[in-house]
Design a protein around this motif. Structure first.
Motif, PDB file in Angstrom:
ATOM      1  N   PHE A  77       0.981  -1.051   0.096  1.00 16.95           N
ATOM      2  CA  PHE A  77       0.001   0.005  -0.064  1.00 16.95           C
ATOM      3  C   PHE A  77       0.710   1.154   0.211  1.00 16.95           C
ATOM      4  O   PHE A  77       0.454   2.317  -0.577  1.00 16.95           O
ATOM      5  N   SER A  78       2.078   1.134   0.375  1.00 20.50           N
ATOM      6  CA  SER A  78       3.002   2.447   0.611  1.00 20.50           C
ATOM      7  C   SER A  78       3.471   2.625  -0.621  1.00 20.50           C
ATOM      8  O   SER A  78       3.461   3.763  -1.271  1.00 20.50           O
ATOM      9  N   ALA A  79       3.804   1.469  -1.517  1.00 24.13           N
ATOM     10  CA  ALA A  79       4.250   1.574  -2.753  1.00 24.13           C
ATOM     11  C   ALA A  79       3.166   2.262  -3.774  1.00 24.13           C
ATOM     12  O   ALA A  79       3.550   2.979  -4.710  1.00 24.13           O
ATOM     13  N   ARG A  80       2.066   1.829  -3.281  1.00 30.61           N
ATOM     14  CA  ARG A  80       0.869   2.417  -4.248  1.00 30.61           C
ATOM     15  C   ARG A  80       0.161   3.565  -3.739  1.00 30.61           C
ATOM     16  O   ARG A  80      -0.862   4.114  -4.230  1.00 30.61           O
ATOM     17  N   LYS A  81       0.651   4.148  -2.739  1.00 27.66           N
ATOM     18  CA  LYS A  81       0.131   5.497  -2.094  1.00 27.66           C
ATOM     19  C   LYS A  81      -1.192   5.279  -1.687  1.00 27.66           C
ATOM     20  O   LYS A  81      -2.118   5.954  -1.839  1.00 27.66           O
ATOM     21  N   LEU A  82      -1.488   4.059  -1.113  1.00 26.87           N
ATOM     22  CA  LEU A  82      -3.095   3.761  -0.543  1.00 26.87           C
ATOM     23  C   LEU A  82      -3.067   3.959   0.991  1.00 26.87           C
ATOM     24  O   LEU A  82      -2.327   3.369   1.565  1.00 26.87           O
ATOM     25  N   MET A  83      -3.976   4.705   1.393  1.00 29.63           N
ATOM     26  CA  MET A  83      -4.346   4.996   2.677  1.00 29.63           C
ATOM     27  C   MET A  83      -5.431   4.280   3.280  1.00 29.63           C
ATOM     28  O   MET A  83      -6.510   3.964   2.533  1.00 29.63           O
ATOM     29  N   VAL A  84      -5.385   3.732   4.533  1.00 33.10           N
ATOM     30  CA  VAL A  84      -6.342   2.751   5.214  1.00 33.10           C
ATOM     31  C   VAL A  84      -7.038   3.473   6.621  1.00 33.10           C
ATOM     32  O   VAL A  84      -6.374   4.251   7.349  1.00 33.10           O
ATOM     33  N   ALA A  85      -8.356   3.188   6.550  1.00 31.80           N
ATOM     34  CA  ALA A  85      -8.930   3.661   7.983  1.00 31.80           C
ATOM     35  C   ALA A  85      -9.715   2.246   8.436  1.00 31.80           C
ATOM     36  O   ALA A  85     -10.105   1.373   7.543  1.00 31.80           O
ATOM     37  N   THR A  86      -9.829   2.057   9.469  1.00 29.46           N
ATOM     38  CA  THR A  86     -10.474   0.905  10.198  1.00 29.46           C
ATOM     39  C   THR A  86     -11.572   1.514  11.170  1.00 29.46           C
ATOM     40  O   THR A  86     -11.401   2.648  11.469  1.00 29.46           O
ATOM     41  N   ALA A  87     -12.662   0.769  11.084  1.00 30.46           N
ATOM     42  CA  ALA A  87     -13.772   1.049  11.885  1.00 30.46           C
ATOM     43  C   ALA A  87     -14.030  -0.246  12.768  1.00 30.46           C
ATOM     44  O   ALA A  87     -14.389  -1.417  12.252  1.00 30.46           O
ATOM     45  N   GLU A  88     -13.504  -0.361  13.972  1.00 26.86           N
ATOM     46  CA  GLU A  88     -13.700  -1.586  14.887  1.00 26.86           C
ATOM     47  C   GLU A  88     -14.623  -1.527  15.912  1.00 26.86           C
ATOM     48  O   GLU A  88     -14.478  -0.648  16.777  1.00 26.86           O
ATOM     49  N   SER A  89     -14.977  -2.598  16.083  1.00 24.76           N
ATOM     50  CA  SER A  89     -16.039  -2.802  17.437  1.00 24.76           C
ATOM     51  C   SER A  89     -15.450  -3.853  18.288  1.00 24.76           C
ATOM     52  O   SER A  89     -14.545  -3.691  19.059  1.00 24.76           O
ATOM     53  N   CYS A  90     -15.721  -5.315  17.782  1.00 25.17           N
ATOM     54  CA  CYS A  90     -15.267  -6.374  18.601  1.00 25.17           C
ATOM     55  C   CYS A  90     -13.739  -6.549  18.584  1.00 25.17           C
ATOM     56  O   CYS A  90     -13.155  -7.254  19.400  1.00 25.17           O
ATOM     57  N   THR A  91     -12.937  -6.060  17.628  1.00 27.18           N
ATOM     58  CA  THR A  91     -11.591  -5.906  17.616  1.00 27.18           C
ATOM     59  C   THR A  91     -10.898  -5.080  18.612  1.00 27.18           C
ATOM     60  O   THR A  91      -9.732  -5.051  18.874  1.00 27.18           O
ATOM     61  N   GLY A  92     -11.686  -3.834  18.951  1.00 27.96           N
ATOM     62  CA  GLY A  92     -11.083  -2.968  19.713  1.00 27.96           C
ATOM     63  C   GLY A  92      -9.867  -2.205  19.383  1.00 27.96           C
ATOM     64  O   GLY A  92      -8.903  -1.941  20.269  1.00 27.96           O
ATOM     65  N   GLY A  93      -9.509  -2.127  18.108  1.00 25.19           N
ATOM     66  CA  GLY A  93      -8.514  -1.502  17.653  1.00 25.19           C
ATOM     67  C   GLY A  93      -7.094  -2.573  17.125  1.00 25.19           C
ATOM     68  O   GLY A  93      -6.161  -1.869  16.728  1.00 25.19           O
ATOM     69  N   LEU A  94      -7.595  -3.901  17.257  1.00 21.26           N
ATOM     70  CA  LEU A  94      -6.328  -4.686  17.001  1.00 21.26           C
ATOM     71  C   LEU A  94      -6.005  -4.502  15.398  1.00 21.26           C
ATOM     72  O   LEU A  94      -4.964  -4.883  15.113  1.00 21.26           O
ATOM     73  N   ILE A  95      -7.101  -4.417  14.551  1.00 21.51           N
ATOM     74  CA  ILE A  95      -6.780  -4.274  13.216  1.00 21.51           C
ATOM     75  C   ILE A  95      -5.524  -3.136  12.925  1.00 21.51           C
ATOM     76  O   ILE A  95      -4.379  -3.200  12.379  1.00 21.51           O
ATOM     77  N   ALA A  96      -5.823  -1.980  13.432  1.00 23.60           N
ATOM     78  CA  ALA A  96      -4.883  -0.844  13.201  1.00 23.60           C
ATOM     79  C   ALA A  96      -3.794  -1.078  14.048  1.00 23.60           C
ATOM     80  O   ALA A  96      -2.639  -0.778  13.567  1.00 23.60           O
ATOM     81  N   GLY A  97      -3.913  -1.666  15.169  1.00 23.15           N
ATOM     82  CA  GLY A  97      -2.584  -2.177  15.972  1.00 23.15           C
ATOM     83  C   GLY A  97      -1.676  -3.018  15.344  1.00 23.15           C
ATOM     84  O   GLY A  97      -0.713  -2.965  15.083  1.00 23.15           O
ATOM     85  N   ALA A  98      -2.348  -4.037  14.534  1.00 21.24           N
ATOM     86  CA  ALA A  98      -1.403  -4.781  13.615  1.00 21.24           C
ATOM     87  C   ALA A  98      -0.626  -4.131  12.606  1.00 21.24           C
ATOM     88  O   ALA A  98       0.649  -4.347  12.151  1.00 21.24           O
ATOM     89  N   LEU A  99      -1.245  -3.320  11.949  1.00 23.14           N
ATOM     90  CA  LEU A  99      -0.757  -2.628  10.765  1.00 23.14           C
ATOM     91  C   LEU A  99       0.187  -1.513  11.455  1.00 23.14           C
ATOM     92  O   LEU A  99       1.202  -1.275  10.802  1.00 23.14           O
ATOM     93  N   THR A 100      -0.152  -0.781  12.381  1.00 23.25           N
ATOM     94  CA  THR A 100       0.588   0.172  13.022  1.00 23.25           C
ATOM     95  C   THR A 100       1.965  -0.464  13.826  1.00 23.25           C
ATOM     96  O   THR A 100       3.190   0.199  14.088  1.00 23.25           O
TER      97      THR A 100
END
Length: 166
Positions: free
Chosen positions: A19-42
């Motif tokens: 995604f960095s090479a393709r200049k794609l940015m991501v947003a997550t909207a999390e309920s049951c994961t409580g931020g774990l998706i963003a945590g894994a990426l960051t």
């Protein structure tokens, strides 16, 4: 050493590099994961070029306030539903600079399940600003809270990759 299992860390590394090479940015909207998706990426160095923001919307009120999920949707279908996941992903895109977003809402357990919506039921949605939209209803089963949440992270990362395909 990552706080995440090796497979999640490897998938996150691939996403950040691609995604960095393709200049794609991501947003997550999390309920049951409580931020774990963003945590894994960051967890990955260089993620600031890819991760725009994350919305952790655990309550119905947070889903409404932060993502624009309508009270009517929540009343008619419940927080754990395809309809809510779709509104969450649209809200995350609308309220961010991201080119794609993923949203998750589910029942991680051990309590909170019902016959209609058992523990392990998770609705995920991913959308590219360019238009591609996918939804998945996953029934991971009553495999334990941590495992439901990690399985959801895995599916969400896969859906981001799928959504980014041109």
């Amino acid at each position: 050493m990552s706080i995440f299992p090796a497979d999640i860390e490897e998938q996150a590394k691939r996403i950040i590099a691609d995604f960095s090479a393709r200049k794609l940015m991501v947003a997550t909207a999390e309920s049951c994961t409580g931020g774990l998706i963003a945590g894994a990426l960051t967890e990955i160095s260089g993620s600031s070029a890819v991760v725009d923001r994350s919305f952790v919307t655990y309550t119905n009120q947070a889903k409404t306030d932060m993502l624009g999920v309508t009270e009517g949707t929540l009343a008619a279908f419940g927080a754990v539903s395809k309809e809510t996941a779709l509104q969450m992903v649209h809200g995350a895109l609308y309220r961010s600079r991201a080119s794609l977003a993923v949203a998750v809402t589910g029942i991680a357990g051990p309590g909170g399940g019902s016959a209609e919506k058992p523990v392990g039921l998770v609705h995920l949605a991913a959308k590219a600003r360019a238009g591609k939209l996918i939804h998945r209803e996953m029934r991971y089963g009553d495999i334990g809270r941590d495992e439901v949440r990690l399985a959801t992270v895995r599916t969400a990362l896969d859906m981001l990759v799928e959504t980014a395909r041109e």
